[in-house]
Design a protein around this motif. Structure first.
Motif, mmCIF file in Angstrom:
data_model
loop_
_atom_site.group_PDB
_atom_site.id
_atom_site.type_symbol
_atom_site.label_atom_id
_atom_site.label_comp_id
_atom_site.label_asym_id
_atom_site.label_seq_id
_atom_site.Cartn_x
_atom_site.Cartn_y
_atom_site.Cartn_z
ATOM 1 N N SER A 219 1.093 -1.496 -0.339
ATOM 2 C CA SER A 219 0.331 -0.160 0.239
ATOM 3 C C SER A 219 0.937 1.639 -0.235
ATOM 4 O O SER A 219 0.129 2.460 0.243
ATOM 5 N N SER A 220 2.141 1.462 0.119
ATOM 6 C CA SER A 220 2.926 1.759 0.320
ATOM 7 C C SER A 220 4.215 2.194 1.143
ATOM 8 O O SER A 220 4.582 0.250 1.496
ATOM 9 N N ALA A 221 5.438 2.857 0.724
ATOM 10 C CA ALA A 221 6.594 2.919 1.357
ATOM 11 C C ALA A 221 6.674 2.471 3.360
ATOM 12 O O ALA A 221 7.183 1.784 3.006
ATOM 13 N N THR A 222 5.788 3.768 3.780
ATOM 14 C CA THR A 222 5.610 3.265 5.016
ATOM 15 C C THR A 222 5.776 1.958 5.246
ATOM 16 O O THR A 222 5.813 1.285 6.681
ATOM 17 N N GLU A 223 4.543 0.976 4.532
ATOM 18 C CA GLU A 223 3.734 -0.223 5.195
ATOM 19 C C GLU A 223 5.284 -0.955 4.267
ATOM 20 O O GLU A 223 5.432 -1.893 5.701
ATOM 21 N N CYS A 224 6.356 -0.352 3.209
ATOM 22 C CA CYS A 224 7.482 -1.837 3.928
ATOM 23 C C CYS A 224 8.366 -1.663 4.349
ATOM 24 O O CYS A 224 9.067 -2.523 5.353
ATOM 25 N N TRP A 225 8.281 -0.543 5.215
ATOM 26 C CA TRP A 225 8.913 0.126 6.521
ATOM 27 C C TRP A 225 9.251 -1.496 7.667
ATOM 28 O O TRP A 225 9.808 -1.802 8.225
ATOM 29 N N GLU A 226 7.635 -1.381 8.103
ATOM 30 C CA GLU A 226 6.957 -2.272 8.771
ATOM 31 C C GLU A 226 6.730 -3.688 8.392
ATOM 32 O O GLU A 226 7.489 -4.877 9.171
ATOM 33 N N VAL B 24 19.016 1.080 4.294
ATOM 34 C CA VAL B 24 19.461 1.791 3.431
ATOM 35 C C VAL B 24 18.557 3.195 2.915
ATOM 36 O O VAL B 24 18.062 2.257 2.457
ATOM 37 N N THR B 25 18.624 4.555 2.967
ATOM 38 C CA THR B 25 17.587 5.839 2.001
ATOM 39 C C THR B 25 18.400 6.308 1.356
ATOM 40 O O THR B 25 19.459 7.039 1.348
ATOM 41 N N GLN B 26 18.024 5.584 -0.182
ATOM 42 C CA GLN B 26 19.751 5.692 -0.922
ATOM 43 C C GLN B 26 18.764 6.948 -1.080
ATOM 44 O O GLN B 26 20.025 7.883 -2.334
ATOM 45 N N SER B 27 17.145 7.645 -1.826
ATOM 46 C CA SER B 27 17.357 8.676 -2.063
ATOM 47 C C SER B 27 16.477 9.715 -0.526
ATOM 48 O O SER B 27 15.662 9.216 -0.473
ATOM 49 N N GLU B 28 16.957 10.861 -0.095
ATOM 50 C CA GLU B 28 16.753 10.715 1.032
ATOM 51 C C GLU B 28 16.018 12.275 0.794
ATOM 52 O O GLU B 28 16.648 12.807 0.910
ATOM 53 N N THR B 29 14.782 12.063 0.185
ATOM 54 C CA THR B 29 13.727 13.084 0.268
ATOM 55 C C THR B 29 13.604 14.497 1.278
ATOM 56 O O THR B 29 13.485 15.673 0.481
ATOM 57 N N SER B 30 13.878 14.425 2.297
ATOM 58 C CA SER B 30 13.974 15.317 3.009
ATOM 59 C C SER B 30 14.696 16.327 3.189
ATOM 60 O O SER B 30 14.754 17.488 3.052
ATOM 61 N N VAL C 56 4.533 4.977 -5.088
ATOM 62 C CA VAL C 56 4.150 5.112 -6.807
ATOM 63 C C VAL C 56 3.857 6.609 -7.277
ATOM 64 O O VAL C 56 4.341 7.516 -8.433
ATOM 65 N N GLN C 57 3.908 7.371 -5.871
ATOM 66 C CA GLN C 57 2.983 8.785 -6.332
ATOM 67 C C GLN C 57 4.465 10.368 -6.265
ATOM 68 O O GLN C 57 4.458 11.296 -6.341
ATOM 69 N N LYS C 58 5.546 9.864 -6.602
ATOM 70 C CA LYS C 58 7.198 10.495 -6.531
ATOM 71 C C LYS C 58 7.474 10.206 -8.085
ATOM 72 O O LYS C 58 7.079 10.691 -8.925
ATOM 73 N N VAL D 232 16.558 -1.476 0.910
ATOM 74 C CA VAL D 232 16.736 0.088 0.461
ATOM 75 C C VAL D 232 15.393 0.768 -0.448
ATOM 76 O O VAL D 232 14.698 0.340 -0.408
ATOM 77 N N ASP D 233 16.088 2.047 0.860
ATOM 78 C CA ASP D 233 14.411 3.356 0.226
ATOM 79 C C ASP D 233 14.958 3.594 -0.522
ATOM 80 O O ASP D 233 15.644 4.743 -0.839
ATOM 81 N N VAL D 234 13.718 3.363 -1.725
ATOM 82 C CA VAL D 234 14.449 4.125 -3.425
ATOM 83 C C VAL D 234 12.850 4.836 -3.514
ATOM 84 O O VAL D 234 12.647 5.246 -4.491
ATOM 85 N N THR D 235 11.964 5.441 -3.005
ATOM 86 C CA THR D 235 10.855 6.169 -2.677
ATOM 87 C C THR D 235 10.690 7.011 -3.711
ATOM 88 O O THR D 235 10.221 7.427 -4.913
ATOM 89 N N SER D 236 11.670 7.920 -3.617
ATOM 90 C CA SER D 236 12.083 9.780 -4.062
ATOM 91 C C SER D 236 13.273 9.592 -5.797
ATOM 92 O O SER D 236 13.219 10.113 -6.650
ATOM 93 N N SER D 237 13.561 8.120 -5.846
ATOM 94 C CA SER D 237 14.464 7.472 -6.804
ATOM 95 C C SER D 237 14.213 6.622 -8.516
ATOM 96 O O SER D 237 13.935 6.504 -9.731
#
Ligand SMILES: *Cc1c(COP(=O)(O)O)cnc(C)c1O
Length: 349
Positions: free
Chosen positions: A66-73, A131-137, A184-186, A161-166
């Motif tokens: 459902s989201s990247a956040t769900e992937c964390w969990e 690892v957060t590959q693309s740190e959007t913040s 998918v919203q990035k 690896v979190d690649v939400t914004s790449s």
């Protein structure tokens, strides 16, 4: 689109989305059963297109969440026997560590904004390296050659690896880690409400070995279902369809990554020539190609002025909020919107 949206997610969606939503409605896609042959074929085709266009290795499984956040969990709950180690330099990486800490033991390894990820600090004890590959913040990235060294130095440990914004916007060497995920919203230019996760054969094997099966979103269930081209629960069928359609017509990663790098150069050149604007990230090596954070004295004023002219700039994030604004450099943004942004700054600043 009334406004040129440069918010780093949700951001602009691909302009043919409306056409595809109409098609989904007319063809009854929105109401198909997720156990039907029609759905299974669509899911198989979607994964095939993603493998081809995003250049994902053949043997990596794709699951939808459902989201990247769900992937964390999911990763803490299903792929971490005891300990995960989190390398981060910004808010998203830290949030991931904090979510994981509710479920497993975590080792936090923060590093500086302009520093390379400290590979020498890999812990012997950790089960999973995060690892957060693309740190959007803060608009930093972990470059691919660092990902390669991390792989070499991690002695067979699983890397997530979190690649939400790449993902969908930058070249990624998926062979350097076992789990890659994002929403998918990035860079994928889609309406929010879905995540995707890629799993190497080693990640699948480890999920099977651990055998965690106690949650609706247990990784084992997601893997078993995706192998049948199904999902554990009724998924966001419309978004799967939209992902299929938008990726089918994608010009591919070489084209997209080159386009975004060129746009980023234009932004950097513009701000380099101006007094009150500096790149938040001094070290060019760790600058993201998909998000830009600009340091300035009065970001709120600038954002308000831009908004009056139909340009939505992103706020700074967390600690950087009072001193920065952000610009999404995502593939769905139109060339004329980029022009509009460049001429806004050239004219008023
Ligand atoms: C946006 C973002 C997230 C959160 O995405 P959701 O879809 O809200 O779960 C996580 N990590 C990074 C790096 C992000 O940019």
């Amino acid at each position: 689109m009334k406004q040129a949206n440069f918010y780093p997610g949700p951001s602009r969606v691909y302009s043919n989305i409306t056409e595809y939503i109409y098609e989904a409605y007319m063809d009854g896609i929105m109401s198909i059963n997720h156990r039907s042959q029609e759905f299974m074929s669509m899911m198989a085709e979607t994964k095939k297109v993603l493998h081809a266009k995003l250049e994902i290795p053949e043997d990596y499984e794709i699951v939808f969440t459902s989201s990247a956040t769900e992937c964390w969990e999911i990763l803490a709950q299903s792929l971490t026997p005891q300990i995960s180690q989190h390398f981060y330099n910004g808010a998203f990486g830290e949030k991931w560590a904090d979510y994981a800490a509710n479920i497993v033991e975590v080792i936090k390894t923060p590093f500086g904004l302009n520093e390379l990820l400290p590979i020498g600090e890999i812990s012997d004890e950790t089960d999973l390296i995060c690892v957060t590959q693309s740190e959007t913040s803060n608009a930093t990235q972990v470059p691919m050659d660092v990902m390669r060294s991390l792989r070499e130095k991690s002695a067979g440990k699983l890397i997530a690896v979190d690649v939400t914004s790449s993902i969908g916007g930058a070249m990624i060497d998926y062979s350097t880690a076992d789990v890659w995920y994002g929403s998918v919203q990035k860079c994928l230019g889609m309406p929010a409400g879905m995540g995707i996760m890629l799993l190497s054969p080693a990640a699948v094997k480890e999920a099977e070995r651990i055998g965690e099966n106690a949650h609706y979103n247990s990784l084992l269930k997601l893997i078993e279902n995706t192998k049948k081209n199904q999902t554990s629960y009724t998924p966001n069928v419309l978004n799967i369809f939209l992902l299929y359609k938008t990726q089918s017509v994608s010009k591919g990663m070489d084209y997209i990554a080159a386009k975004l790098e060129k746009r980023m150069e234009a932004y950097e050149e513009l701000f380099d020539g101006m007094d009150d604007f500096t790149n938040l990230v001094e070290n060019q090596e760790v600058r993201s190609s998909t998000v830009l954070a600009v340091k300035t004295t009065a970001p709120e004023k600038i954002k308000a002025k831009a908004l009056e002219r139909g340009i939505v700039l992103g706020s700074g994030y967390g600690a950087w909020k009072p001193s920065t604004f952000r610009i999404a450099n995502f593939p769905a943004i139109k060339a004329k919107e980029v022009e509009k942004l460049l001429s806004f700054f050239a004219k008023y600043y």
